[in-house]
Design an enzyme around this catalytic site. Structure first.
Site, PDB file in Angstrom:
ATOM      1  CD  GLU A  40      -2.493   1.433   2.631  1.00 26.19           C
ATOM      2  OE1 GLU A  40      -2.823   2.587   2.983  1.00 26.19           O
ATOM      3  OE2 GLU A  40      -2.707   0.423   3.339  1.00 26.19           O
ATOM      4  NE  ARG A  44      -0.401   8.239   5.299  1.00 25.53           N
ATOM      5  CZ  ARG A  44      -0.204   7.432   6.338  1.00 25.53           C
ATOM      6  NH1 ARG A  44       0.907   7.538   7.046  1.00 25.53           N
ATOM      7  NH2 ARG A  44      -1.102   6.524   6.670  1.00 25.53           N
ATOM      8  CE  LYS A 128      -6.561   2.479   6.992  1.00 26.26           C
ATOM      9  NZ  LYS A 128      -5.854   3.334   6.003  1.00 26.26           N
TER      10      LYS A 128
END
Length: 209
Positions: A40, A44, A128
């Site tokens: 993943e 960011r 999640k």
């Protein structure tokens, strides 16, 4: 890809923050060498999308996905870059609809019972829990097991190598997400051997069912 397939590759999904695009391939290769195939890469930093594209183009054995998806545009850009799944810190109808339109498997973030119900209503049952430790962690997941028996979780946020096994022992947890596989100091130093060893260490975390 069915979203649950993501969990079938191993017990831990590394949550990766890339500051320099040139680190993307050696970092991904180090994780693959340690047996971790699902990666993943978060949005960011500005390097996130080009890193996803580089991994998707050059490492076909990697199942590279995009994290920190906040809106439909994030999902579209990541899909175009080659992401094979998406992860969001929370859930909105917009993100869910965009990923369905793109045929991009989504692992949506939830932190409350209401968010679980919203995601379920939109057809998502592998979720999640984020930020896992801050919102209740293992006790919360145990409490949700009965009312949300059809839901599986990938807890992420504040989980460490020392605590991951506590989560993975729960019947409603398929895998966990963690940033400890790619420590910032190891990435900065190009210490790929250390990252490979951290990846290898995760293989022992999968409990017998």
């Amino acid at each position: 890809m069915n979203p649950l397939e993501i969990a079938s590759y191993g017990p831990v999904i590394p949550v990766i923050v890339i500051d320099r695009v040139e680190d993307a391939l050696p970092l991904a290769e180090a994780l693959l060498a340690g047996g971790v195939k699902v990666l993943e890469v978060t949005l960011r930093t500005p390097a996130g999308l080009p890193a996803i594209e580089a991994i998707a183009c050059h490492l076909p054995d990697a199942v590279v996905g995009v994290g920190t998806v906040l809106n439909g545009d994030d999902a579209r850009r990541a899909s175009q870059a080659g992401a094979r799944f998406a992860v969001s810190p929370g859930y909105t109808h917009e993100v869910g609809a965009a990923c369905k339109a793109l045929n991009l498997p989504l692992l949506p973030g939830v932190a409350t019972s209401g968010e679980v119900m919203t995601a379920l209503a939109d057809g998502f049952s592998f979720l999640k829990l984020f930020p896992a430790e801050a919102v209740g962690g293992v006790p919360l997941l145990k409490a949700w097991a009965s009312p949300f028996g059809q839901v599986s979780f990938c807890p992420t946020g504040g989980i460490t190598a020392a605590t991951a096994a506590n989560y993975l022992a729960l019947p409603n947890v398929r895998c966990v997400g963690g940033s400890w596989l790619t420590p910032a100091d190891a990435v900065r130093a190009g210490d790929w051997t250390r990252i490979t060893q951290l990846a290898r260490d995760t293989q022992a975390l999968r409990p017998a069912r």
